[in-house]
Scaffold this motif. Structure first.
Motif, PDB file in Angstrom:
ATOM      1  N   PRO A  35       0.834  -1.213   0.000  1.00 58.17           N
ATOM      2  CA  PRO A  35       0.000   0.000   0.000  1.00 58.17           C
ATOM      3  C   PRO A  35       0.864   1.257   0.000  1.00 58.17           C
ATOM      4  N   VAL A  36       0.377   2.310  -0.631  1.00 57.23           N
ATOM      5  CA  VAL A  36       1.033   3.611  -0.616  1.00 57.23           C
ATOM      6  C   VAL A  36      -0.033   4.685  -0.414  1.00 57.23           C
ATOM      7  N   HIS A  37       0.436   5.876  -0.037  1.00 58.24           N
ATOM      8  CA  HIS A  37      -0.462   7.018   0.110  1.00 58.24           C
ATOM      9  C   HIS A  37      -0.155   8.015  -1.002  1.00 58.24           C
ATOM     10  N   VAL A  38      -1.183   8.488  -1.696  1.00 56.72           N
ATOM     11  CA  VAL A  38      -1.027   9.449  -2.788  1.00 56.72           C
ATOM     12  C   VAL A  38      -1.620  10.781  -2.343  1.00 56.72           C
ATOM     13  N   SER A  39      -0.793  11.831  -2.372  1.00 57.96           N
ATOM     14  CA  SER A  39      -1.227  13.167  -1.944  1.00 57.96           C
ATOM     15  C   SER A  39      -1.009  14.164  -3.064  1.00 57.96           C
ATOM     16  N   GLY A  40      -1.992  15.013  -3.291  1.00 55.38           N
ATOM     17  CA  GLY A  40      -1.863  16.081  -4.277  1.00 55.38           C
ATOM     18  C   GLY A  40      -2.444  17.373  -3.742  1.00 55.38           C
ATOM     19  N   HIS A  41      -1.625  18.423  -3.694  1.00 54.44           N
ATOM     20  CA  HIS A  41      -2.062  19.706  -3.156  1.00 54.44           C
ATOM     21  C   HIS A  41      -1.463  20.847  -3.963  1.00 54.44           C
ATOM     22  N   GLY A  42      -2.204  21.948  -4.080  1.00 56.49           N
ATOM     23  CA  GLY A  42      -1.602  23.179  -4.574  1.00 56.49           C
ATOM     24  C   GLY A  42      -1.923  23.597  -5.988  1.00 56.49           C
ATOM     25  N   MET A  43      -2.727  22.834  -6.764  1.00 52.41           N
ATOM     26  CA  MET A  43      -3.034  23.253  -8.131  1.00 52.41           C
ATOM     27  C   MET A  43      -4.537  23.215  -8.402  1.00 52.41           C
ATOM     28  N   GLY A 100      -7.668  22.759 -11.968  1.00 54.66           N
ATOM     29  CA  GLY A 100      -8.513  21.579 -12.031  1.00 54.66           C
ATOM     30  C   GLY A 100      -7.996  20.394 -11.260  1.00 54.66           C
ATOM     31  N   HIS A 101      -6.891  20.574 -10.510  1.00 54.18           N
ATOM     32  CA  HIS A 101      -6.327  19.490  -9.710  1.00 54.18           C
ATOM     33  C   HIS A 101      -6.705  19.739  -8.247  1.00 54.18           C
ATOM     34  N   GLU A 102      -7.846  19.279  -7.849  1.00 54.79           N
ATOM     35  CA  GLU A 102      -8.292  19.512  -6.484  1.00 54.79           C
ATOM     36  C   GLU A 102      -7.404  18.754  -5.493  1.00 54.79           C
ATOM     37  N   ASP A 103      -7.268  19.309  -4.286  1.00 58.89           N
ATOM     38  CA  ASP A 103      -6.500  18.626  -3.249  1.00 58.89           C
ATOM     39  C   ASP A 103      -7.077  17.231  -3.015  1.00 58.89           C
ATOM     40  N   HIS A 104      -6.193  16.258  -2.871  1.00 58.04           N
ATOM     41  CA  HIS A 104      -6.684  14.899  -2.650  1.00 58.04           C
ATOM     42  C   HIS A 104      -5.654  14.090  -1.876  1.00 58.04           C
ATOM     43  N   ASP A 105      -6.142  13.156  -1.098  1.00 60.54           N
ATOM     44  CA  ASP A 105      -5.339  12.198  -0.340  1.00 60.54           C
ATOM     45  C   ASP A 105      -6.053  10.860  -0.409  1.00 60.54           C
ATOM     46  N   ALA A 106      -5.314   9.824  -0.775  1.00 59.21           N
ATOM     47  CA  ALA A 106      -5.935   8.508  -0.891  1.00 59.21           C
ATOM     48  C   ALA A 106      -4.892   7.420  -0.683  1.00 59.21           C
ATOM     49  N   ASP A 107      -5.321   6.339  -0.078  1.00 59.83           N
ATOM     50  CA  ASP A 107      -4.477   5.155   0.025  1.00 59.83           C
ATOM     51  C   ASP A 107      -4.742   4.260  -1.186  1.00 59.83           C
ATOM     52  N   GLU A 108      -3.663   3.827  -1.841  1.00 64.87           N
ATOM     53  CA  GLU A 108      -3.788   2.936  -2.992  1.00 64.87           C
ATOM     54  C   GLU A 108      -2.799   1.785  -2.829  1.00 64.87           C
ATOM     55  N   ARG A 109      -2.801   0.899  -3.795  1.00 62.99           N
ATOM     56  CA  ARG A 109      -1.919  -0.261  -3.725  1.00 62.99           C
ATOM     57  C   ARG A 109      -1.085  -0.353  -5.000  1.00 62.99           C
TER      58      ARG A 109
END
Length: 685
Positions: free
Chosen positions: A327-335, A339-348
């Motif tokens: 498992p990994v955590h994917v984080s996206g912030h700042g744009m 059209g790139h909304e802030d997001h945090d999710a655990d994926e595999r």
């Protein structure tokens, strides 16, 4: 990127690296046509990764696999091609040279530890090349220069070195000299080139950590070769010393020497200062190092959507080790503005691949400092951070260029609307230099692109996804205001059938200064409009201002004063007084002259001094008002001006033409100003 096989003669499999010291991440930088992709093909063939080198003109290269790249015969996206030289893995990162795709260049700079600047041997160094050099210098990227196409009948290696020194500075020094189809190494056997050898050695020693070395050299002491090579790596890493090497991809001359130079003189990921890291809620974390056993921190530097395997994320691992089935955590912030909304999710992570252009070759892991590709991370977008779920982290984003060319797209049918929406979300996720604007006022879907070539690629990808689309002129959202005071009478009376409606109001409308907004003043005396209905009048006026008076253009910068009215003890209501307020405003507008307002942008333009007069004259023709100019470093000038937004719709293209590709600009909304009457009459038709 995406296919799990190659049809271009791939013969060597991928090998995972255990030690970051054995990795070199090198981004190939240079203008279109310099030979970056051809050089990559030659290196792949020379190391046995390919059984034959592909051709740019035939569309058979590993790196230019995108249909748009094949059609345009130039790179339009970043691509990775790993090669093995001895025990060193070299990740070649091929980037587009055309200015429209500078976002791909910046992604390559983020993924790399050094830049190999590619210049061909007969065309000189143009302004666009210098701009790309400055782009690398801005992020402190160590740089070397490779001069290609030395077999051309107009090639002149010595003259090209002189041009590079004039354009890039005195830190550009040849490491080899060319003699026909052979090279002479100035550190090992440069006796026939005493001046060039002396310049090289002195340049290396000047960057040495041994302060006594220069004194010893000037005293006549022979400095041993191992010391010079070790100090060469130090000099390159500091970013102020730039060795030059000649190469011919067609004959193979210099390919081995180039790989030797990369392996021995270019910095490894261990010497790369990593970007700052915070927790996902913004708490600063200790500076990371390229440690395979450290906490996992990786970044998505490019995203592609493949029709067969779905989303493919090109990842640079900065710390820790990526392993499959974890498992990994994917984080996206700042744009969010693009059209790139802030997001945090655990994926595999299912599988890990070593990318070779569009081919994916599975590897068992990816350590700090290396590059890999991950598939099916459904939330990952370019610029996202990949970290461990138990310690989610966020890397500081790199600087993305602002898209400044608007393109309005229109789906042809209802089914095309669905295809367009689906493909648009994929494009925005993969391309951070693309911004989508659904304009509620003009009712247009506007794509903000970097230039015409970028727009061509974006539109081609939308159509390839099954969306039949057309383009139309971009419309500017105007505003309207009152040119002078006016009175309005609103009467809404309905007595027939059921509950009646009764509301009467009288208002005075006055213009306000630009930017003042809307004011509502209550001057009712004697209760002619009951207190509970006064907010209803304001609500009706506000709604009509937003709807507009004639063609849907919102009305701004007015003061509306309620001066009188009538009510009925039974039939008056909130809805009735809202309607009366709107009717009163419309009557006032019919009795007075209104004025269209156009949006004004504040523009900052940076350009070489020699183009200053041309650009200032052009701004005057665009109804621009220059606020000031100031000198900038590197023989450049910065212009600040106010220009109508309607005059900037194609300025990204036109400024490039006026300045031979060397001018850049930024813009932001300033205010609304009256539109000249002649233009207002044309706009209202």
């Amino acid at each position: 990127m995406g296919s799990k096989h190659s049809d271009n003669g791939t013969s060597a499999g991928a090998v995972a690296v255990d030690d970051p010291a054995k990795v070199r991440n090198v981004v190939l930088v240079g203008p279109s046509g310099a030979g970056k992709t051809t050089l990559t093909e030659a290196l792949l063939a020379a190391t046995g990764v390919l059984t034959r080198a592909g051709s740019v003109t035939e569309g058979t290269t590993v790196c230019d696999h995108d249909p748009a790249a094949v059609r345009q015969q130039r790179s339009v996206g970043l691509a990775v091609a790993p090669i093995q030289h001895g025990d060193i893995k070299i990740n070649l990162i091929d980037t587009p040279g055309y200015v429209d795709f500078v976002g791909e260049l910046r992604a390559g700079l983020r993924a790399a530890d050094a830049a190999l600047f590619v210049v061909n041997a007969f065309e000189g160094v143009d302004a666009a090349t210098i701009s790309l050099w400055e782009e690398c210098a801005l992020v402190g990227m160590p740089r070397a220069v490779v001069i290609t196409r030395t077999d051309h009948h107009r090639a002149n290696f010595v003259n090209e070195v002189i041009e590079c020194q004039a354009a890039f500075g005195a830190g550009v020094v040849p490491l080899y000299m060319q003699e026909g189809d052979a090279l002479v190494g100035l550190l090992t056997s440069g006796e026939d080139y005493p001046d060039e050898r002396a310049a090289l050695i002195e340049g290396i020693i000047a960057e040495s950590e041994d302060e006594t070395l220069m004194d010893r050299y000037l005293a006549g002491e022979e400095i041993d070769q191992d010391t010079l090579i070790a100090d060469l790596e130090t000099a390159v890493s500091r970013g102020s010393f730039h060795p030059v090497m000649p190469v011919c991809a067609a004959t193979g001359m210099g390919l081995v020497e180039l790989m030797d130079g990369i392996a021995r003189a270019f910095p490894s990921p261990l010497e790369h200062e990593l970007p700052s890291v915070t927790s996902v809620d913004g708490i600063p974390q200790p500076r990371m190092a390229a440690d395979p056993d450290g906490p996992l921190v990786a970044e998505v530097v490019r995203t592609a959507v493949d029709s067969y395997v779905g989303r493919v994320s090109l990842v640079r691992v900065f710390s820790g080790t990526l392993r499959p089935e974890r498992p990994v955590h994917v984080s996206g912030h700042g744009m969010a503005d693009r059209g790139h909304e802030d997001h945090d999710a655990d994926e595999r992570v299912a599988h890990i691949y070593s990318p070779l252009g569009s081919s994916l070759r599975e590897v068992p892991y990816c350590v700090a400092g290396d590059l890999c590709a991950l598939t099916k991370l459904t939330t990952a977008e370019t610029g996202d951070t990949v970290s461990a779920p138990e310690q989610p982290l966020l890397m500081a984003p790199w600087n993305m260029p602002e898209p400044l060319l608007p393109i309005a797209v229109v789906p042809r049918t209802r089914s095309d609307e669905d295809n367009l929406a689906r493909n648009m979300s994929r494009l925005v996720a993969s391309d951070p230099t693309l911004r989508l604007d659904r304009n509620a006022e003009t009712h247009q879907m506007v794509l903000w692109c970097m230039g015409e070539a970028h727009a061509d690629v974006v539109l081609a990808r939308l159509r390839a996804g099954g969306a039949e689309i057309d383009t139309e002129p971009v419309r500017v959202a105007f505003r309207e205001t009152f040119a002078g005071p006016a009175k309005g009478h609103g009467r809404h009376v309905k007595q027939s059938g059921g509950h009646g409606q009764y509301a009467v109001c009288d208002i005075v409308v006055e213009p306000l200064p630009r930017g003042a907004g809307f004011e509502f003043v209550d001057k009712i005396v004697g209760g002619s409009v009951p207190h509970q209905f006064i907010p209803s009048v304001e609500k009706g006026v506000r709604a009509q201002l937003e709807r507009g008076l004639h063609d849907g253009t919102p009305v701004v910068d007015v003061r509306v004063t309620l001066v009188d009215g009538k009510a009925h003890s039974v039939d008056s209501s909130d809805a009735a007084f809202q309607t009366a307020g709107a009717l009163a405003l419309k009557e006032a507008a019919s009795a007075a002259r209104t004025q269209l307002l156009e949006p004004m942008d504040e523009v900052t333009i940076r350009l070489p001094d020699e183009h200053l007069g041309t650009v200032l004259g052009d701004l005057s023709g665009r109804r621009g008002r220059v606020l000031g100019t100031e000198a900038d470093e590197g023989g450049r000038t910065v212009i600040r001006a106010e220009v109508p937004s309607s005059e900037l719709l194609r300025y990204a293209i036109e400024l490039r033409s006026l300045t031979s590709g060397t001018g850049t600009f930024t813009r932001h909304f300033s205010r609304y100003d009256p539109l000249p009457e002649a233009l207002a009459a044309r706009a209202s038709k």
